[in-house]
Each structure stands twice: as C-alpha cells, then as structure tokens.
Motif scaffolding. Structure first.
Motif, short mmCIF file in Angstrom:
data_model
loop_
_atom_site.label_atom_id
_atom_site.label_comp_id
_atom_site.label_asym_id
_atom_site.label_seq_id
_atom_site.Cartn_x
_atom_site.Cartn_y
_atom_site.Cartn_z
N GLN A 64 0.82 -1.21 0.00
CA GLN A 64 0.00 0.00 0.00
C GLN A 64 0.86 1.27 0.00
OE1 GLN A 64 -2.24 -1.45 3.66
NE2 GLN A 64 -3.90 -0.39 2.63
N LEU A 65 2.13 1.10 0.31
CA LEU A 65 3.00 2.26 0.54
C LEU A 65 3.97 2.50 -0.60
CD1 LEU A 65 3.79 1.46 4.28
CD2 LEU A 65 1.86 2.73 3.33
N GLU A 66 3.67 1.98 -1.75
CA GLU A 66 4.56 2.10 -2.90
C GLU A 66 4.98 3.56 -3.12
OE1 GLU A 66 3.01 0.51 -6.51
OE2 GLU A 66 4.66 1.31 -7.71
N GLY A 67 6.30 3.77 -3.18
CA GLY A 67 6.83 5.10 -3.46
C GLY A 67 6.88 6.03 -2.26
N LYS A 68 6.35 5.57 -1.12
CA LYS A 68 6.33 6.43 0.06
C LYS A 68 7.62 6.27 0.86
CE LYS A 68 1.35 6.82 0.48
NZ LYS A 68 1.21 8.20 0.07
N SER A 69 7.78 7.13 1.86
CA SER A 69 9.00 7.14 2.65
C SER A 69 8.70 6.79 4.11
CB SER A 69 9.65 8.52 2.57
OG SER A 69 10.81 8.56 3.36
N VAL A 70 9.33 5.73 4.59
CA VAL A 70 9.16 5.27 5.96
C VAL A 70 10.43 5.57 6.75
CG1 VAL A 70 8.91 3.21 7.42
CG2 VAL A 70 7.53 3.45 5.34
N THR A 71 10.26 6.07 7.97
CA THR A 71 11.40 6.24 8.87
C THR A 71 11.16 5.38 10.10
OG1 THR A 71 11.69 8.52 8.13
CG2 THR A 71 12.80 7.89 10.17
N THR A 72 12.12 4.52 10.39
CA THR A 72 12.04 3.68 11.58
C THR A 72 12.99 4.23 12.64
OG1 THR A 72 13.86 2.21 11.00
CG2 THR A 72 11.69 1.69 10.05
N ILE A 73 12.99 3.63 13.80
CA ILE A 73 13.89 4.10 14.86
C ILE A 73 15.35 4.05 14.39
CG2 ILE A 73 14.10 1.82 15.96
CD1 ILE A 73 13.88 5.22 17.79
N GLU A 74 15.65 3.12 13.47
CA GLU A 74 17.03 3.03 12.98
C GLU A 74 17.41 4.28 12.17
OE1 GLU A 74 14.78 0.58 12.70
OE2 GLU A 74 15.66 -1.34 13.27
N GLY A 75 16.41 5.00 11.65
CA GLY A 75 16.68 6.18 10.84
C GLY A 75 16.48 7.49 11.58
#
Ligand code: FES
Ligand code: FES
Length: 170
Positions: A64-75
């Motif tokens: 569902q998130l194609e092309g979107k930007s995810v930031t996790t705690i690692e980032g």
C-alpha cells in the motif's frame, strides 16, 4: 519495479501482498527496531513514521505504501559526515530522563514523540488542546496515548518530551 523507501534507502516491495509493513521490516530488511507487541494496532510498539506522520506498521500492507518514505527508529538518529551516529535530541532525553525500563515500547514511543514534535511545530491541535484549560503534560499524554508501556514509564516519557519541547522555539 515497485519500491518503498525506508530510512532514505530504496527497497523492492515484497512479492506477497499480504506482507505487513512490520513483517517487511523484520523479515525482509532485518530491521527489528519497530516491535511487534499486539499485532492488532492496539499497543503502538510498532510505530514508525510514514512521510513524517506516525503509523502502526502492523496495520498496513507494505504494497500500500509504494513510493512512500518510511522512517524507523534506525533512521531517527542523524548520521554525521564521519559516519558517527548522533542521537536525536529525544533519544538523548529518553536516556537522561530514564524514560524506559524493559525498553520494548521505547522505539515506538520515540517515533511517536518525534511525530508529536512535528505536530506541535505545525500547530496541529490535540483533543486536549481543544478544552479551555489544559497542561502541557496533559497535552503530551493525549498525543502519546496510542503508545502503551507495560512498565509504566509514562511520567519519565512525558518529562523527556517536555525537555525537547523546551529546546525548540515554539
Ligand atoms: S504491534 Fe502494532 S500496534 Fe501493537
Ligand atoms: S519500558 Fe517496558 S514496556 Fe515500556
């Protein structure tokens, strides 16, 4: 090829469309910072940022998130030119305020807290803000209410967030 950006790196999406974002992070990218607590959207342990806003990674499919930007705690920690990882001010505040015990909820709490700072910067009201008389602690608690802590570290979590709010020009 369908891709998703995670912590500024581009990755191909999983072939199985039933793969949740949380399982994609764990099983495909070996990023285990976002935790699986309930797997039902009720605890906030899996919170990550999607284009800057918090989201429960267990509740969305990766495709569902194609092309979107995810930031996790690692980032969340900023990288410096000499490759030293530099903690985000909220990570430092969590350490200084002893805002965790077992730490299982902490990555989600910090991701949520970072998004909270963004909400304040954008002057987005919370449910508490809409009442006539509220304290900053009440407002933070309301904004963080989607993140549960079984150790009960809430007072120190709120203190840590208050410390970082005090650093920012409002
Ligand atoms: S594991 Fe996603 S909200 Fe609990
Ligand atoms: S520090 Fe243990 S669950 Fe929050």
């Amino acid at each position: 090829m369908s891709t998703l950006i995670v912590n500024e790196e581009t990755y191909p999406l999983p072939e199985d469309p039933r793969t949740t974002l949380l399982d994609f992070l764990h099983q495909h990218l070996s990023m285990f910072g976002a935790k699986k607590g309930c797997d039902h959207g009720q605890c906030g342990a899996c919170t990550v940022l999607l284009d800057g806003e918090r989201i429960n990674a267990c509740l969305v499919f990766a495709f569902q998130l194609e092309g979107k930007s995810v930031t996790t705690i690692e980032g969340i920690a900023k990288k410096t030119n000499d490759s030293d990882a530099k903690l985000h001010p909220l990570q430092k505040a969590f350490v200084e305020r002893d805002a965790f015990q077992c730490g299982y909820c902490t990555s989600g709490q910090i991701c949520s807290g970072v998004a909270l700072l963004g909400e304040l910067a954008a002057k987005n009201p919370s449910a508490v803000t809409c009442s006539a008389d509220y304290s900053q602690k009440e407002d933070i608690s309301e904004r963080m209410s989607g993140n549960l802590c079984r150790c009960g570290a809430y007072p120190n979590i709120v203190d840590a967030i208050e410390d970082v709010i005090a650093l920012e020009p409002q």
